[in-house]
Design an enzyme around this catalytic site. Structure first.
Site, PDB file in Angstrom:
ATOM      1  N   HIS A 238       0.836  -1.210   0.000  1.00 54.84           N
ATOM      2  CA  HIS A 238       0.000   0.000   0.000  1.00 54.84           C
ATOM      3  C   HIS A 238       0.866   1.254   0.000  1.00 54.84           C
ATOM      4  O   HIS A 238       1.845   1.328   0.734  1.00 54.84           O
ATOM      5  CB  HIS A 238      -0.848   0.064   1.265  1.00 54.84           C
ATOM      6  CG  HIS A 238      -2.027  -0.847   1.283  1.00 54.84           C
ATOM      7  ND1 HIS A 238      -1.915  -2.199   1.462  1.00 54.84           N
ATOM      8  CD2 HIS A 238      -3.344  -0.587   1.154  1.00 54.84           C
ATOM      9  CE1 HIS A 238      -3.133  -2.732   1.451  1.00 54.84           C
ATOM     10  NE2 HIS A 238      -4.019  -1.782   1.261  1.00 54.84           N
ATOM     11  N   ASN A 269       8.466  -3.649   2.870  1.00 56.77           N
ATOM     12  CA  ASN A 269       7.078  -3.482   3.300  1.00 56.77           C
ATOM     13  C   ASN A 269       6.849  -3.893   4.750  1.00 56.77           C
ATOM     14  O   ASN A 269       6.183  -3.204   5.503  1.00 56.77           O
ATOM     15  CB  ASN A 269       6.166  -4.302   2.377  1.00 56.77           C
ATOM     16  CG  ASN A 269       4.699  -4.152   2.720  1.00 56.77           C
ATOM     17  OD1 ASN A 269       4.251  -3.070   3.079  1.00 56.77           O
ATOM     18  ND2 ASN A 269       3.955  -5.248   2.615  1.00 56.77           N
ATOM     19  N   ASP A 360      14.609  17.814  -0.774  1.00 56.86           N
ATOM     20  CA  ASP A 360      15.390  18.167  -1.973  1.00 56.86           C
ATOM     21  C   ASP A 360      15.927  16.914  -2.667  1.00 56.86           C
ATOM     22  O   ASP A 360      15.904  16.818  -3.895  1.00 56.86           O
ATOM     23  CB  ASP A 360      16.583  19.067  -1.601  1.00 56.86           C
ATOM     24  CG  ASP A 360      16.173  20.524  -1.406  1.00 56.86           C
ATOM     25  OD1 ASP A 360      15.120  20.919  -1.941  1.00 56.86           O
ATOM     26  OD2 ASP A 360      16.910  21.250  -0.715  1.00 56.86           O
ATOM     27  N   GLU A 363      13.110  15.387  -4.516  1.00 58.87           N
ATOM     28  CA  GLU A 363      12.738  16.169  -5.708  1.00 58.87           C
ATOM     29  C   GLU A 363      13.716  15.885  -6.839  1.00 58.87           C
ATOM     30  O   GLU A 363      13.332  15.748  -8.009  1.00 58.87           O
ATOM     31  CB  GLU A 363      12.696  17.671  -5.380  1.00 58.87           C
ATOM     32  CG  GLU A 363      11.529  18.028  -4.473  1.00 58.87           C
ATOM     33  CD  GLU A 363      11.261  19.526  -4.401  1.00 58.87           C
ATOM     34  OE1 GLU A 363      12.176  20.329  -4.728  1.00 58.87           O
ATOM     35  OE2 GLU A 363      10.138  19.902  -4.014  1.00 58.87           O
ATOM     36  N   ASP A 369       7.807  18.326  -7.761  1.00 60.20           N
ATOM     37  CA  ASP A 369       7.939  19.490  -6.879  1.00 60.20           C
ATOM     38  C   ASP A 369       6.998  19.305  -5.696  1.00 60.20           C
ATOM     39  O   ASP A 369       5.789  19.490  -5.821  1.00 60.20           O
ATOM     40  CB  ASP A 369       7.606  20.777  -7.650  1.00 60.20           C
ATOM     41  CG  ASP A 369       7.770  22.027  -6.780  1.00 60.20           C
ATOM     42  OD1 ASP A 369       8.244  21.903  -5.623  1.00 60.20           O
ATOM     43  OD2 ASP A 369       7.405  23.114  -7.250  1.00 60.20           O
ATOM     44  N   PHE A 370       7.572  18.945  -4.557  1.00 60.32           N
ATOM     45  CA  PHE A 370       6.762  18.735  -3.360  1.00 60.32           C
ATOM     46  C   PHE A 370       6.555  20.064  -2.632  1.00 60.32           C
ATOM     47  O   PHE A 370       7.318  21.011  -2.813  1.00 60.32           O
ATOM     48  CB  PHE A 370       7.445  17.720  -2.432  1.00 60.32           C
ATOM     49  CG  PHE A 370       7.653  16.380  -3.099  1.00 60.32           C
ATOM     50  CD1 PHE A 370       6.565  15.575  -3.419  1.00 60.32           C
ATOM     51  CD2 PHE A 370       8.921  15.951  -3.444  1.00 60.32           C
ATOM     52  CE1 PHE A 370       6.743  14.358  -4.051  1.00 60.32           C
ATOM     53  CE2 PHE A 370       9.116  14.725  -4.077  1.00 60.32           C
ATOM     54  CZ  PHE A 370       8.027  13.924  -4.380  1.00 60.32           C
ATOM     55  N   GLN A 379       9.617  26.737   1.297  1.00 56.05           N
ATOM     56  CA  GLN A 379       9.967  25.462   0.658  1.00 56.05           C
ATOM     57  C   GLN A 379      11.463  25.203   0.732  1.00 56.05           C
ATOM     58  O   GLN A 379      11.901  24.110   1.054  1.00 56.05           O
ATOM     59  CB  GLN A 379       9.583  25.476  -0.832  1.00 56.05           C
ATOM     60  CG  GLN A 379       8.214  24.960  -1.128  1.00 56.05           C
ATOM     61  CD  GLN A 379       7.972  24.855  -2.640  1.00 56.05           C
ATOM     62  OE1 GLN A 379       8.507  23.985  -3.305  1.00 56.05           O
ATOM     63  NE2 GLN A 379       7.164  25.737  -3.158  1.00 56.05           N
ATOM     64  N   GLU A 383      12.711  21.990   2.706  1.00 53.87           N
ATOM     65  CA  GLU A 383      13.113  20.905   1.811  1.00 53.87           C
ATOM     66  C   GLU A 383      14.594  20.533   1.964  1.00 53.87           C
ATOM     67  O   GLU A 383      15.008  19.454   1.556  1.00 53.87           O
ATOM     68  CB  GLU A 383      12.787  21.279   0.360  1.00 53.87           C
ATOM     69  CG  GLU A 383      11.283  21.324   0.123  1.00 53.87           C
ATOM     70  CD  GLU A 383      10.890  21.722  -1.287  1.00 53.87           C
ATOM     71  OE1 GLU A 383      11.782  22.081  -2.089  1.00 53.87           O
ATOM     72  OE2 GLU A 383       9.686  21.671  -1.578  1.00 53.87           O
TER      73      GLU A 383
HETATM   74 MN    MN Z   1       2.423  -2.139   3.508  1.00 53.44          MN
HETATM   75 MN    MN Z   2       9.185  21.883  -3.736  1.00 54.87          MN
END
Ligand code: MN
Ligand code: MN
Length: 389
Positions: A238, A269, A360, A363, A369-370, A379, A383
């Site tokens: 997930h 996981n 960073d 990214e 671009d978060f 940011q 970042e």
């Molecule tokens: Mn999981």
């Molecule tokens: Mn960003």
């Protein structure tokens, strides 16, 4: 030269129903070296126009009008030999937004229009970029913005400017009540999934395990089934965890859609990834509200005859906020936890903390671009940090 295709009713529902059709004035093409043509653009429908930049300095303009302050999603795809840019202007020719990726990469704009009114889209070639053979495709989707504006999951931004239009094969915006994502039909998995997490999402529902294909994907796209991953040695991992959505069976069931699942190495996981998921829920039980984004990058090969990428790395970004404060509550002091974990064996007993990186770094690794709704100064500080708590 241009050919116009009018959006069909089915496209509305494939991309998620964003309210009733609102007739608007035609999307009018003013190609400066061709006869103007029009396509009907309706709210809640995608319309695609095929056009050409067929001589140096050719610029194509598309006008449209909307009576409600809708959001608009625009996608511009082009053949390999073209490098086109896309820009959106208001009726006074003030720039609202633009996209100018390099090479023939598709350009995307997703934006809440500031007001009803008239707008102009401009398609322009870089110097020397034109073709008398190749066509570009410009898809425009106008819709009710409420699901984006009021939805809790994308408050920090849309990291890839994903659009809910079927032309957006590699970057299709899918918004569900429980999470939002950019789905990449070329990889058979999400580019990213984003979700809000606080204690109100958590209840007594036990894990439903009803893994299944996501039928909300456009009709002709391959729909990954659980059998594509079962028996391969990878877990059906997930992105938005089942245990983050336990208030009712609908919410929990939505996490088992295969669009929310990636082939995940069991050591990842069931090891540090799972420990980090538990840690996030512990933070919410202490009162925090989190904005989480997760996905994979790189390739360790593929499954289902090439239909599903096995990501080389799996990453997650967690922004820790005070409940209900949203964007306004984020400051230079806000805690941001980012991790980058190899999707491989041998890490089952590793501490999730040992995989911490900066935003960073992610990214750079993903090209996304978060935190894009935060101002640039904020940011750049958030970042660059690596969580150390
Ligand atoms: Mn999981
Ligand atoms: Mn960003």
């Amino acid at each position: 030269m241009n050919r116009i295709k009018i959006g069909l009713l089915s496209i509305c529902c494939l991309g998620g129903c964003f309210g009733c059709a609102e007739p608007v004035e035609p999307l009018t093409l003013h190609d400066n070296n061709n006869t103007p043509q029009t396509a009907t653009l309706l709210s809640g429908f995608a319309s695609t126009v095929k056009g050409q930049i067929d001589q140096p300095d050719d610029v194509d303009y598309y006008k449209f009008q909307t009576k409600n302050p809708n959001y608009v999603s625009v996608s511009l795809s082009m053949p390999d030999e073209l490098n086109l840019d896309l820009a959106l202007y208001d009726s006074l020719l003030h720039g609202i937004d633009s996209s100018s990726l390099g090479g023939h990469a598709a350009e995307h704009l997703v934006i809440q229009l500031p007001s009803p009114g008239r707008f102009l889209l401009k398609v322009k070639g870089l110097p020397g970029s034109y073709s008398t053979a190749g066509f570009y495709r410009l898809s425009v989707f106008l819709g009710d913005s409420s699901r984006i504006a009021d939805g809790p999951h994308l408050q920090l931004g849309n990291p890839t400017r994903a659009a809910p239009i079927t032309d957006s094969l590699a970057n299709f915006l899918l918004i569900k009540d429980q999470y939002a994502m950019s789905y990449n039909s070329l990889l058979g998995e999400a580019n990213w999934v984003a979700w809000q997490l606080n204690s109100s999402w958590q209840g007594e529902t036990t894990r439903l395990n009803d893994f299944r294909s996501d039928t909300s994907l456009p009709l002709f796209w391959y729909r990954v089934s659980q059998n594509d991953i079962l028996g391969t040695g990878y877990d059906r991992g997930h992105l938005c965890p089942s245990a983050d959505r336990t208030t009712n069976s609908t919410d929990n069931s939505e996490t088992f859609l295969m669009t929310n699942i990636v082939p995940q190495h069991p050591d990842n996981n069931q090891g540090p990834w799972s420990e980090l998921e538990n840690y996030c829920r512990e933070l919410t039980l202490e009162g925090a509200e989190l904005f989480v984004t997760a996905g994979g990058y790189g390739s360790n090969g593929n499954l289902a005859g090439g239909k599903i990428r096995i990501p080389a790395n799996i990453w997650k970004i967690i922004v820790v906020t005070e409940p209900g404060t949203g964007l306004a509550g984020i400051s230079l002091k806000t805690r941001v936890v980012a991790v980058d974990m190899p999707n491989a064996g041998g890490i089952r007993n590793s501490d999730w903390r040992s995989f911490r990186v900066s935003v960073d770094h992610l990214e750079e690794a993903t090209g996304f671009d978060f935190l894009s709704n935060l101002d640039e100064a904020l940011q750049s500080v958030l970042e660059a940090k690596v969580d150390g708590l």
